[in-house]
Every structure is written in C-alpha cells, then in structure tokens.
Write a protein that holds these residues in place. Structure first.
Motif, PDB file in Angstrom:
ATOM      1  N   GLN A  83       0.839  -1.197   0.000  1.00  0.00           N
ATOM      2  CA  GLN A  83       0.000   0.000   0.000  1.00  0.00           C
ATOM      3  C   GLN A  83       0.874   1.246   0.000  1.00  0.00           C
ATOM      4  O   GLN A  83       1.981   1.239   0.541  1.00  0.00           O
ATOM      5  CB  GLN A  83      -0.909  -0.006   1.243  1.00  0.00           C
ATOM      6  CG  GLN A  83      -1.761  -1.236   1.347  1.00  0.00           C
ATOM      7  CD  GLN A  83      -2.609  -1.273   2.597  1.00  0.00           C
ATOM      8  OE1 GLN A  83      -2.973  -0.243   3.158  1.00  0.00           O
ATOM      9  NE2 GLN A  83      -2.946  -2.484   3.040  1.00  0.00           N
TER      10      GLN A  83
ATOM     11  N   TYR B 158       0.826   5.412   1.010  1.00  0.00           N
ATOM     12  CA  TYR B 158       0.161   6.430   1.815  1.00  0.00           C
ATOM     13  C   TYR B 158       0.856   7.773   1.603  1.00  0.00           C
ATOM     14  O   TYR B 158       2.038   7.837   1.261  1.00  0.00           O
ATOM     15  CB  TYR B 158       0.223   6.080   3.308  1.00  0.00           C
ATOM     16  CG  TYR B 158      -0.646   4.922   3.709  1.00  0.00           C
ATOM     17  CD1 TYR B 158      -0.249   3.607   3.467  1.00  0.00           C
ATOM     18  CD2 TYR B 158      -1.877   5.126   4.327  1.00  0.00           C
ATOM     19  CE1 TYR B 158      -1.051   2.531   3.829  1.00  0.00           C
ATOM     20  CE2 TYR B 158      -2.684   4.061   4.698  1.00  0.00           C
ATOM     21  CZ  TYR B 158      -2.254   2.773   4.440  1.00  0.00           C
ATOM     22  OH  TYR B 158      -3.064   1.720   4.801  1.00  0.00           O
TER      23      TYR B 158
ATOM     24  N   GLN C  51       1.411  11.698   3.500  1.00  0.00           N
ATOM     25  CA  GLN C  51       1.312  12.431   4.755  1.00  0.00           C
ATOM     26  C   GLN C  51       1.704  13.879   4.517  1.00  0.00           C
ATOM     27  O   GLN C  51       2.848  14.165   4.148  1.00  0.00           O
ATOM     28  CB  GLN C  51       2.220  11.828   5.830  1.00  0.00           C
ATOM     29  CG  GLN C  51       2.101  12.518   7.178  1.00  0.00           C
ATOM     30  CD  GLN C  51       3.027  11.936   8.220  1.00  0.00           C
ATOM     31  OE1 GLN C  51       4.145  11.533   7.902  1.00  0.00           O
ATOM     32  NE2 GLN C  51       2.583  11.877   9.470  1.00  0.00           N
TER      33      GLN C  51
ATOM     34  N   LEU D 198      -1.597   9.963   8.184  1.00  0.00           N
ATOM     35  CA  LEU D 198      -1.400   9.423   6.843  1.00  0.00           C
ATOM     36  C   LEU D 198      -2.750   9.184   6.166  1.00  0.00           C
ATOM     37  O   LEU D 198      -3.738   8.857   6.826  1.00  0.00           O
ATOM     38  CB  LEU D 198      -0.630   8.102   6.903  1.00  0.00           C
ATOM     39  CG  LEU D 198       0.877   8.197   7.051  1.00  0.00           C
ATOM     40  CD1 LEU D 198       1.270   8.668   8.431  1.00  0.00           C
ATOM     41  CD2 LEU D 198       1.524   6.845   6.736  1.00  0.00           C
TER      42      LEU D 198
ATOM     43  N   HIS E 105      -4.487   6.989   2.991  1.00  0.00           N
ATOM     44  CA  HIS E 105      -4.296   5.868   2.066  1.00  0.00           C
ATOM     45  C   HIS E 105      -4.488   6.336   0.633  1.00  0.00           C
ATOM     46  O   HIS E 105      -5.440   7.050   0.311  1.00  0.00           O
ATOM     47  CB  HIS E 105      -5.305   4.771   2.390  1.00  0.00           C
ATOM     48  CG  HIS E 105      -5.199   3.583   1.505  1.00  0.00           C
ATOM     49  ND1 HIS E 105      -5.964   3.422   0.368  1.00  0.00           N
ATOM     50  CD2 HIS E 105      -4.405   2.491   1.579  1.00  0.00           C
ATOM     51  CE1 HIS E 105      -5.652   2.291  -0.206  1.00  0.00           C
ATOM     52  NE2 HIS E 105      -4.712   1.693   0.498  1.00  0.00           N
TER      53      HIS E 105
ATOM     54  N   PHE F 195       4.707   7.105   1.765  1.00  0.00           N
ATOM     55  CA  PHE F 195       5.178   5.894   2.427  1.00  0.00           C
ATOM     56  C   PHE F 195       4.613   4.664   1.738  1.00  0.00           C
ATOM     57  O   PHE F 195       3.439   4.647   1.347  1.00  0.00           O
ATOM     58  CB  PHE F 195       4.705   5.859   3.885  1.00  0.00           C
ATOM     59  CG  PHE F 195       5.273   6.933   4.744  1.00  0.00           C
ATOM     60  CD1 PHE F 195       4.690   8.188   4.798  1.00  0.00           C
ATOM     61  CD2 PHE F 195       6.401   6.700   5.520  1.00  0.00           C
ATOM     62  CE1 PHE F 195       5.210   9.188   5.597  1.00  0.00           C
ATOM     63  CE2 PHE F 195       6.929   7.697   6.332  1.00  0.00           C
ATOM     64  CZ  PHE F 195       6.325   8.941   6.365  1.00  0.00           C
TER      65      PHE F 195
END
Lengths: 109, 112
Positions: free
Chosen positions: A33, A35, A37, A43, A45, A88
């Motif tokens: 996955q 993410y 921020q 965070l 998705h 991330f």
C-alpha cells in the motif's frame, strides 16, 4: 519486522513534471500500500496493490509491483504544488502493516 | 465519511507523569493500531488490537500499555513518561488486518 524502504529519501521537481518513488521490501507480501502524509498530519491511504497484480491506476497515480524483484513504484503524473508531502509504502504479510521511512516530495510552483 | 479521532493534537507532559492518549473510530472497525513516528525512523508499531479486550505487542511496546474496553476506543498509556517518548503518535483503524488503514490526525507529545 521487515520495513519497506523507499527511494529516494527526498525528491524535488517542478510543477507539471512526473514524480517517481520506489519501494523495496524483503519478505513475501499479501499486498502493498502507498500512503501520503502532509506535514505534521496523519497518513492518508492512496492505493493498494495485491500480490497477484502488476499495475494499478487511480487518477494521476500509477503503481507497479514486481514481486520477483520485491519492489514497487509510485508514479505521480503532472505533479502539482499540492502534491508536496511525504509518501510511504507499507507491506502486509499476515501481520499489521509495516511502513518504510518515506520519500519527501517537494513540488515547486 | 470515515473518521478516526485522536483526543489531543498537541500535548506537553512532565517526566514521570502517566499519560493517556485516546483514539476513537466511528467505522465499526475490528482492528486498531498505535504507531509512533520519529524523524529518520519512519512509523513504528507500538501495540495493536484485533478485538475488544484483546491486545498484541508491536515492535516497540516497552514503556507503553493499551486498553480496549469498547470496540470504538483504543487508548495508549505511558505509565511513566520519559523524554525519549517525545514523538508523534498516530492511531489507525482498519476493517481487517490486511486492508487499508484510516489514520487520525496524530498527537505530538512532548515530554519535558
């Protein structure tokens, strides 16, 4: 636990350019996955790609997954200043998500 | 829309204090998680819970405990706060362990 590792650590581009971030990991995965921020916030998705998928799109985002190389890439096309954030990757294999340390993207207007 | 709410955005505590960080989700999610985020170290998992009254240690549980008395609420407890627990704390929830996480806005904790 094994972290994914994003590359590069930091990326600076001009508005309108494409941004590519990479993620490498060491274990088998159920899914991977990505993410985002914004500074000092939680965070959000972006996209999930399963281990049997090779590519996935969502708006200006394109994610690829190569399980043989244990790597994934996130492409943001036609970047905007509002895309400035940390990104991330997170891997899942029978345990809670394990996050990498992130790529800091700066999009300059 | 989905919502994970952390009780405080900023918190300043003294060394040795007992600190409670509260997290509430309104999505009827089974799973809840506490991470801490430090510059250069990324997100590290402290504790997680897959059901009410259930808890599992993550990668860095030392100095922390958790409580989950109700499905929607997952509390992180610092039994005796220390300066090395100064960090951003992020709560998250998910429908299942392998699916996407919904994060709260985070609590920036400073221990002086």
């Amino acid at each position: 636990s094994q972290q994914g590792e994003e590359d590069p650590q930091a990326l600076s581009i001009q508005e309108g350019e494409n941004a590519t971030m990479n993620c490498s990991y060491k274990t088998s995965i159920n899914n991977l996955q990505w993410y985002r921020q914004n500074s000092g916030r939680g965070l959000v998705h972006l996209i999930l790609i399963r281990s049997n998928e090779r590519e996935k799109h969502s708006g200006r985002l394109r994610v690829t997954l190569d399980t043989s190389k244990k790597s994934s890439s996130l492409l943001i096309t036609a970047s905007r200043a509002a895309d400035t954030a940390s990104y991330f990757c997170a891997t899942v294999w029978g345990t809670p998500l394990v996050f990498g340390k992130g790529t800091r993207l700066s999009v300059i207007a | 829309d989905v919502k994970v709410t952390q009780s405080s955005r900023y918190l300043v505590k003294r060394t040795g204090e007992k600190v409670f960080l509260e997290c509430v989700q309104d999505m009827d999610h089974e799973n809840m998680f506490w991470y801490r985020q430090d510059p250069g170290l990324g997100l590290r998992l402290i504790y997680f819970s897959y059901d009410v009254k259930m808890k599992e240690k993550g990668d860095i549980p030392e100095g922390y405990s958790v409580s989950r008395e109700k499905k929607e609420r997952f509390s992180l407890i610092l039994e005796s706060a220390s300066t090395n627990q100064t960090s951003m704390y992020l709560c998250a929830s998910s429908l299942s362990g392998a699916e996407k996480l919904f994060f709260g806005s985070g609590t920036q904790l400073s221990v002086l």
